[in-house]
Write a protein that holds these residues in place. Structure first.
Motif, PDB file in Angstrom:
ATOM      1  N   ASP A 134       2.281 -32.881  77.552  1.00  0.00           N
ATOM      2  CA  ASP A 134       1.475 -31.918  76.806  1.00  0.00           C
ATOM      3  C   ASP A 134       2.321 -31.152  75.797  1.00  0.00           C
ATOM      4  O   ASP A 134       1.845 -30.805  74.703  1.00  0.00           O
ATOM      5  CB  ASP A 134       0.776 -30.951  77.772  1.00  0.00           C
ATOM      6  CG  ASP A 134      -0.295 -31.651  78.603  1.00  0.00           C
ATOM      7  OD1 ASP A 134      -0.720 -32.756  78.230  1.00  0.00           O
ATOM      8  OD2 ASP A 134      -0.707 -31.081  79.639  1.00  0.00           O
ATOM      9  N   THR A 135       3.578 -30.887  76.152  1.00  0.00           N
ATOM     10  CA  THR A 135       4.483 -30.242  75.203  1.00  0.00           C
ATOM     11  C   THR A 135       4.699 -31.123  73.984  1.00  0.00           C
ATOM     12  O   THR A 135       4.640 -30.660  72.839  1.00  0.00           O
ATOM     13  CB  THR A 135       5.844 -29.956  75.864  1.00  0.00           C
ATOM     14  OG1 THR A 135       5.664 -29.076  76.969  1.00  0.00           O
ATOM     15  CG2 THR A 135       6.805 -29.319  74.874  1.00  0.00           C
ATOM     16  N   TRP A 136       4.929 -32.414  74.212  1.00  0.00           N
ATOM     17  CA  TRP A 136       5.189 -33.334  73.103  1.00  0.00           C
ATOM     18  C   TRP A 136       3.953 -33.511  72.227  1.00  0.00           C
ATOM     19  O   TRP A 136       4.058 -33.595  70.989  1.00  0.00           O
ATOM     20  CB  TRP A 136       5.688 -34.664  73.640  1.00  0.00           C
ATOM     21  CG  TRP A 136       6.146 -35.631  72.576  1.00  0.00           C
ATOM     22  CD1 TRP A 136       5.703 -36.911  72.382  1.00  0.00           C
ATOM     23  CD2 TRP A 136       7.145 -35.422  71.577  1.00  0.00           C
ATOM     24  NE1 TRP A 136       6.351 -37.501  71.322  1.00  0.00           N
ATOM     25  CE2 TRP A 136       7.251 -36.607  70.802  1.00  0.00           C
ATOM     26  CE3 TRP A 136       7.951 -34.332  71.248  1.00  0.00           C
ATOM     27  CZ2 TRP A 136       8.126 -36.736  69.729  1.00  0.00           C
ATOM     28  CZ3 TRP A 136       8.834 -34.458  70.167  1.00  0.00           C
ATOM     29  CH2 TRP A 136       8.915 -35.647  69.429  1.00  0.00           C
ATOM     30  N   THR A 137       2.776 -33.535  72.834  1.00  0.00           N
ATOM     31  CA  THR A 137       1.535 -33.611  72.056  1.00  0.00           C
ATOM     32  C   THR A 137       1.419 -32.412  71.120  1.00  0.00           C
ATOM     33  O   THR A 137       1.092 -32.549  69.937  1.00  0.00           O
ATOM     34  CB  THR A 137       0.309 -33.670  72.992  1.00  0.00           C
ATOM     35  OG1 THR A 137       0.389 -34.841  73.802  1.00  0.00           O
ATOM     36  CG2 THR A 137      -0.991 -33.692  72.208  1.00  0.00           C
ATOM     37  N   TRP A 138       1.694 -31.233  71.651  1.00  0.00           N
ATOM     38  CA  TRP A 138       1.656 -30.009  70.847  1.00  0.00           C
ATOM     39  C   TRP A 138       2.647 -30.086  69.694  1.00  0.00           C
ATOM     40  O   TRP A 138       2.308 -29.794  68.532  1.00  0.00           O
ATOM     41  CB  TRP A 138       1.938 -28.802  71.729  1.00  0.00           C
ATOM     42  CG  TRP A 138       2.518 -27.611  71.026  1.00  0.00           C
ATOM     43  CD1 TRP A 138       3.809 -27.167  71.090  1.00  0.00           C
ATOM     44  CD2 TRP A 138       1.840 -26.696  70.148  1.00  0.00           C
ATOM     45  NE1 TRP A 138       3.983 -26.055  70.307  1.00  0.00           N
ATOM     46  CE2 TRP A 138       2.792 -25.741  69.725  1.00  0.00           C
ATOM     47  CE3 TRP A 138       0.529 -26.601  69.676  1.00  0.00           C
ATOM     48  CZ2 TRP A 138       2.475 -24.711  68.856  1.00  0.00           C
ATOM     49  CZ3 TRP A 138       0.208 -25.563  68.799  1.00  0.00           C
ATOM     50  CH2 TRP A 138       1.169 -24.633  68.401  1.00  0.00           C
ATOM     51  N   VAL A 139       3.874 -30.513  69.969  1.00  0.00           N
ATOM     52  CA  VAL A 139       4.910 -30.570  68.934  1.00  0.00           C
ATOM     53  C   VAL A 139       4.548 -31.589  67.858  1.00  0.00           C
ATOM     54  O   VAL A 139       4.704 -31.324  66.656  1.00  0.00           O
ATOM     55  CB  VAL A 139       6.277 -30.911  69.569  1.00  0.00           C
ATOM     56  CG1 VAL A 139       7.320 -31.219  68.491  1.00  0.00           C
ATOM     57  CG2 VAL A 139       6.753 -29.762  70.454  1.00  0.00           C
ATOM     58  N   CYS A 140       4.030 -32.746  68.262  1.00  0.00           N
ATOM     59  CA  CYS A 140       3.670 -33.782  67.287  1.00  0.00           C
ATOM     60  C   CYS A 140       2.527 -33.339  66.379  1.00  0.00           C
ATOM     61  O   CYS A 140       2.513 -33.640  65.180  1.00  0.00           O
ATOM     62  CB  CYS A 140       3.297 -35.077  68.005  1.00  0.00           C
ATOM     63  SG  CYS A 140       4.700 -35.935  68.754  1.00  0.00           S
TER      64      CYS A 140
ATOM     65  N   LEU B 216      -3.825 -28.057  70.585  1.00  0.00           N
ATOM     66  CA  LEU B 216      -4.155 -27.014  69.614  1.00  0.00           C
ATOM     67  C   LEU B 216      -3.359 -25.728  69.806  1.00  0.00           C
ATOM     68  O   LEU B 216      -3.098 -25.001  68.848  1.00  0.00           O
ATOM     69  CB  LEU B 216      -5.660 -26.698  69.667  1.00  0.00           C
ATOM     70  CG  LEU B 216      -6.585 -27.759  69.087  1.00  0.00           C
ATOM     71  CD1 LEU B 216      -8.041 -27.392  69.319  1.00  0.00           C
ATOM     72  CD2 LEU B 216      -6.319 -27.944  67.603  1.00  0.00           C
ATOM     73  N   ILE B 217      -2.983 -25.412  71.046  1.00  0.00           N
ATOM     74  CA  ILE B 217      -2.170 -24.220  71.299  1.00  0.00           C
ATOM     75  C   ILE B 217      -0.981 -24.607  72.167  1.00  0.00           C
ATOM     76  O   ILE B 217      -1.058 -25.527  72.987  1.00  0.00           O
ATOM     77  CB  ILE B 217      -2.970 -23.073  71.961  1.00  0.00           C
ATOM     78  CG1 ILE B 217      -3.598 -23.517  73.294  1.00  0.00           C
ATOM     79  CG2 ILE B 217      -4.027 -22.531  71.015  1.00  0.00           C
ATOM     80  CD1 ILE B 217      -4.270 -22.377  74.066  1.00  0.00           C
ATOM     81  N   GLY B 218       0.117 -23.906  71.952  1.00  0.00           N
ATOM     82  CA  GLY B 218       1.334 -24.185  72.698  1.00  0.00           C
ATOM     83  C   GLY B 218       2.384 -23.137  72.396  1.00  0.00           C
ATOM     84  O   GLY B 218       2.099 -22.113  71.776  1.00  0.00           O
TER      85      GLY B 218
END
Length: 345
Positions: free
Chosen positions: A326-332, A187-189
């Motif tokens: 976690d970065t990729w989850t945020w971007v997706c 949800l946040i990144g």
């Protein structure tokens, strides 16, 4: 206990809001929204189930800060607000000194007027400059090589002078290495506006097709694979470090009222190692090209973390795989950052 988080709608600030709210503290955010979005705070509320009080304003506006400190009964401040792009600081040094140094001076004056004397300051490993030895300890000589780093060091010196002048002040100066990652909810990144300033957003923009390839600046450094080595730390670990600093400030004795602490993992990863780790996390190929070294870049930079362990009882917990995942989850989940709510890919 109410904590004012300046710059709290930004990348690190929003994660810090989550950590402090989950610890049972009340939070009010002051942010100009110049380099951030209020949407991040709505996401913070969604993660925590707790409301975040938000006040839009400028860190240089002393009267506005005083108004907020009094209205919310603030007892401590976590200070993120400022400008942070190294290259931009070279082109616009007066903006950086005014916002980062003069802005902090206004904040301290407001705190003094309102009887608030506890502050956690967002500093940077850039204050060290060219490493004389590794890993970098807090006693390493300082020698920043750009206006951004110098503005951070000037604030550090001001805080130490203020702490020495009156024992009622309590300061924690936290020198960050390279924050990456995102909250595991997605949800946040990190939401860079315009051209990114850091490696990870460039990698993600290649992974999701926004950029054709990554430029790797230099492959002839004296490192494991010739590319530059840095200490990357998960932003959630970094936020936890701020909570530990907050707890330490409330336990400090009068003869030790200013802490200076590195926040890193103590492990260096090269640019090419970061590329390979992100390829594994995203199952995408990251095309790259070797470009000339950039002026001012150093071969290696990573933290000695013993001070954080002994003074704060803090140690980074998340590894490189978690940072990339976690970065990729945020971007997706947020291909356009906070501009497109609830999007997915």
């Amino acid at each position: 206990m109410t904590v004012l988080i300046t710059g709290g709608a930004g990348y690190i600030g929003s994660h810090c809001c989550v950590t402090f709210l989950e610890a049972g503290l009340d939070v009010v955010v002051l942010d100009s929204l110049v380099n951030s979005r209020e949407e991040s705070l709505k996401r913070v509320a969604a993660i925590t189930g707790k409301s975040v009080s938000f006040e839009q304003g400028d860190i240089r506006d002393r009267s506005r800060i005083e108004q907020i400190l009094k209205a919310y009964g603030v007892t401590s401040v976590v200070h993120f607000a400022g400008l942070k792009a190294v290259g931009e600081s070279v082109a616009r040094p007066l903006d950086y000194y005014e916002t980062n140094f003069v802005g902090t001076h206004a904040l301290l004056r407001a705190m003094e007027a309102c009887g608030v004397h506890k502050l956690i300051f967002s500093s940077s490993a850039t204050v060290y400059g060219e490493p004389k030895f590794l890993p970098l300890t807090e006693e390493h000589p300082t020698g920043p090589v750009n206006p951004y780093g110098r503005s951070k060091l000037m604030v550090e010196e001001m805080l130490r002078d203020v702490a020495a002048s009156d024992p009622k002040w309590r300061f924690a100066i936290l020198r960050y290495f390279n924050p990456v990652g995102a909250h595991d909810s997605g949800l946040i990144g990190e939401n860079p506006l315009g051209v990114p300033n850091n490696l990870m957003p460039f990698i993600t923009q290649v992974a999701d097709g926004r950029r054709e390839r990554l430029s790797v600046f230099g492959n002839d450094y004296d490192t494991k694979d010739g590319s530059g080595v840095r200490d990357y730390i998960h932003v959630v670990d970094l936020a936890e470090g701020h909570l530990k600093a907050y707890e330490s400030l409330h336990a400090l004795k009068s003869d030790k009222n200013c802490l200076t602490v590195n926040l890193g993992t103590g492990t260096g990863y090269s640019v090419l190692e970061m590329v390979r780790a992100f390829e594994r996390a995203s199952n995408r190929t990251i095309p790259y090209e070797i470009a000339p070294r950039r002026a001012g870049d150093v071969a290696e930079c990573y933290a000695d973390t013993r001070q954080a362990e002994s003074a704060l009882g803090w140690q980074a917990q998340k590894d490189l795989a978690a940072m990339c995942h976690d970065t990729w989850t945020w971007v997706c989940k947020n291909p356009r950052g906070y501009e497109e709510e609830g999007s997915s890919s």
